[in-house]
Design an enzyme around this catalytic site. Structure first.
Site, PDB file in Angstrom:
ATOM      1  N   ASP A  70       0.869  -1.170   0.000  1.00 58.18           N
ATOM      2  CA  ASP A  70       0.000   0.000   0.000  1.00 58.18           C
ATOM      3  C   ASP A  70       0.908   1.222   0.000  1.00 58.18           C
ATOM      4  OD1 ASP A  70      -1.751   2.082   0.442  1.00 58.18           O
ATOM      5  OD2 ASP A  70      -2.386   1.428   2.441  1.00 58.18           O
ATOM      6  N   LYS A  72       2.914  11.651  -3.437  1.00 55.71           N
ATOM      7  CA  LYS A  72       2.059  10.764  -4.209  1.00 55.71           C
ATOM      8  C   LYS A  72       1.035  11.562  -5.015  1.00 55.71           C
ATOM      9  CE  LYS A  72      -1.431   7.139  -3.477  1.00 55.71           C
ATOM     10  NZ  LYS A  72      -2.001   6.200  -2.489  1.00 55.71           N
ATOM     11  N   GLU A 131      -7.214   0.751  -4.527  1.00 50.42           N
ATOM     12  CA  GLU A 131      -7.195   0.643  -3.067  1.00 50.42           C
ATOM     13  C   GLU A 131      -8.512   0.117  -2.484  1.00 50.42           C
ATOM     14  OE1 GLU A 131      -5.893   4.488  -1.870  1.00 50.42           O
ATOM     15  OE2 GLU A 131      -3.830   4.161  -2.549  1.00 50.42           O
ATOM     16  N   ASP A 179     -13.067   4.931   1.338  1.00 47.78           N
ATOM     17  CA  ASP A 179     -11.624   4.863   1.596  1.00 47.78           C
ATOM     18  C   ASP A 179     -11.058   6.278   1.603  1.00 47.78           C
ATOM     19  OD1 ASP A 179      -8.942   4.391   1.738  1.00 47.78           O
ATOM     20  OD2 ASP A 179      -8.810   3.167  -0.064  1.00 47.78           O
TER      21      ASP A 179
END
Length: 574
Positions: A9, A71, A148, A171
């Site tokens: 992850d 990211k 994800e 999420d």
């Protein structure tokens, strides 16, 4: 075991690496014995690269030498300045991935060469390609890119495979928000729709609260907080801490001592925050979550009352305001059946096990969907006027993947011998409002009247969410494939090799010395926040620990480090 394939992850704030043991997904510890590795990179004065916890701790003391939340810039050509050098988001991500690779090898006792890496469902083609590039730079063969929330659904489905239910996964991580509607029937996990926001996460809640604190300081003290980046970095760190404490308490105190204002000037500030106050501050951020939730339900042709369970995933879902929003929208209390920070990594381990044919998951099947519509730019002739830049979808969002779709387009001019194929992703009717993925100049069309020559454009979207474009001149049967070379951040094999070589030349802090570097960085970051007797006590403990490091007695170093860490934790809780 000669080598292993792991699940990773790669998060905006924290990253984790996992594997399947005896049919159960397990998150592997890092060199500090912790499961969460901060997605942070920092460079010291002597050029040493710090990754993870010590780098994150330096974000308040050395903000111009530290990179966080990179990211969010994946798939762009942005260069992030760390003082002594600039790095791309792929390079920074590769450093984090390389650290996770080494941690996994230490935990498993074997080489790790392959990985399943998770990305936000709403990551587009450019961001997914950039993630694969980062893995390649880190020396990993990226076997699969998985969304994800799909990973979270896999971890959840592993324990619920004998049930039949329809669920929504919310999420909310540090930098991204994804919504996925799924159905589980006898071990088959069918993703029905996905929506999200690739620039919405816990970082935005931190930033909103930090701006609130800054406004209060400026309003009450007329202080200029823009001249020294350390001031804003410390306020953001304090805001993040307040956010976490307010997940458990109704109110919290924020105390900022000796904030630097530039020119040697400082100021100190203290205020109390309540949940009610911060909920008002966060209202605009929370409102942004509604759109993706409603879009995911609409794409799945469902209403909230037809959802059996609402699952919260991601560390930021610990905020009571998020759970309250979910309860309001679905009319039921949301669930946390898996550790919010670990669920995605656990699902990545399940996907890795599926890849290797592990018997523990042999009865599980997962299907996924395309999160975006993808198409090309086209034009049409209306009388004497030609309208250009029209978005012509080829592969619609919500299409079950892998998928291949083809549409035929025709020339618009007489004797037209070439066509510019421009590829976009998005949902708007005009190309200018969507994201351009790349372009290709298709040449060699036979001469003819307008509309006579046809070109078949085929989009093939694989399980990794990677797009391939084939263009066929119908009359010739000639096919060419789009190679997107000019896209921001896209690396060629030669560039990936050069980046790997550059990473290999960097000076890294030894893995076995990481606990010492982390203890120092965390203590230094807290030292600047304290005053009075607490600051004196921490300063004394730091001096004793540094003296132990100079003495190089391993037992003494460990004893003094444990005492320093204990004092830091005690002072943080006050």
């Amino acid at each position: 075991m000669k080598n292993a394939i792991v699940g990773i992850d790669l998060g905006t704030t924290f990253s984790l690496v996992s594997t399947l043991r005896d049919g159960v997904p397990v998150v592997l510890p890092n060199a500090l014995g912790e499961l969460l590795t901060p997605s942070a990179v920092s460079i010291t004065d002597d050029g040493t690269v710090l990754i993870g916890a010590p780098a994150r701790a330096r974000a308040t003391t050395h903000p111009t030498r530290t990179a966080l939340a990179f990211k969010r810039d994946m798939g762009t050509d942005k260069q992030i300045d760390l003082g002594l050098r600039k790095m791309s988001p792929q390079e920074l991500s590769s450093l984090v991935l390389g650290t996770l690779k080494r941690d996994a090898e230490a935990a498993l006792g074997c080489a790790v060469e392959e990985a399943v890496i998770t990305v936000p469902a709403y990551f587009g083609d450019l961001q997914r390609q950039a993630t694969k590039d980062a893995g390649a730079i880190a020396g990993l063969k990226v076997e699969r890119i998985i969304n994800e929330p799909t990973a979270a659904a896999l971890a959840y489905g592993l324990h619920e495979r004998n049930r039949e239910l329809r669920a929504v996964v919310l999420d909310l991580g540090g930098g991204t928000f994804d919504v996925t509607v799924l159905e589980i029937i006898e071990g088959v996990i069918e993703i029905q729709s996905t929506a999200g926001d690739a620039r919405l996460g816990g970082e935005d809640f931190d930033a909103a609260l930090a701006e609130h604190v800054i406004a209060r300081i400026k309003g009450e003290q007329r202080a200029d907080l823009d001249r020294d980046p350390r001031a804003r970095a410390r306020i953001k760190e304090a805001a993040e801490g307040a956010k976490k404490r307010l997940s458990e308490a109704e109110s919290t105190r924020v105390a900022l001592v000796d904030l630097p204002l530039g020119g040697g000037r400082t100021t100190s500030f203290e205020l109390w925050l309540t949940r009610e106050q911060v909920d008002d501050v966060w209202a605009p951020v929370l409102e942004r979550m509604r759109g993706p939730i409603q879009r995911a339900l609409r794409d799945a042709s469902l209403t909230p009352d037809r959802i059996d369970e609402v699952l919260l995933v991601g560390g930021s879902t610990r905020m009571p305001a998020v759970a309250r929003l979910a309860a309001q929208m679905f009319g039921r209390l949301p669930l946390r059946k898996l550790p919010p920070d670990e669920a995605v990594a656990m699902g990545a381990a399940v996907q890795a096990a599926l890849k290797t044919g592990d018997a523990a998951v042999e009865d599980m099947v997962v299907t996924d969907v395309a999160p975006f519509t993808m198409g090309i730019s086209s034009s049409t002739q209306l009388g004497t006027q030609r309208v250009t830049g029209i978005y012509s979808p080829i592969l619609e969002r919500g299409t079950v993947i892998p998928a291949s779709r083809v549409e035929r387009f025709y020339t618009v001019g007489d004797d037209q011998q070439q066509i510019l194929i421009e590829v976009y992703q998005g949902e708007h009717s005009l190309c200018r409002d969507n994201v351009k993925l790349g372009e290709y100049q298709l040449k060699g069309l036979p001469r003819g009247s307008a509309g006579e020559q046809g070109v078949d454009v085929r989009f093939t979207y694989d399980m990794n969410g990677i797009l391939e474009v084939d263009m066929t001149i119908v009359s010739l049967g000639k096919t060419e494939t789009l190679v997107i070379e000019k896209s921001p951040g896209r690396l060629s094999p030669a560039q990936i090799k050069a980046a790997r070589d550059a990473m290999a030349r960097l000076k890294f802090h030894p893995r076995d010395a990481l606990p010492n570097a982390t203890a120092l960085a965390r203590a230094d970051a807290l030292f600047v926040e304290l005053s009075g007797p607490d600051r004196e006590a921490l300063g004394a403990a730091l001096a004793v620990f540094r003296a132990a490091l100079e003495g190089q007695d391993d037992r003494e170093i460990e004893t003094r480090r444990d005492r320093l860490n204990g004092l830091v934790e005690s002072l943080r809780r006050r």
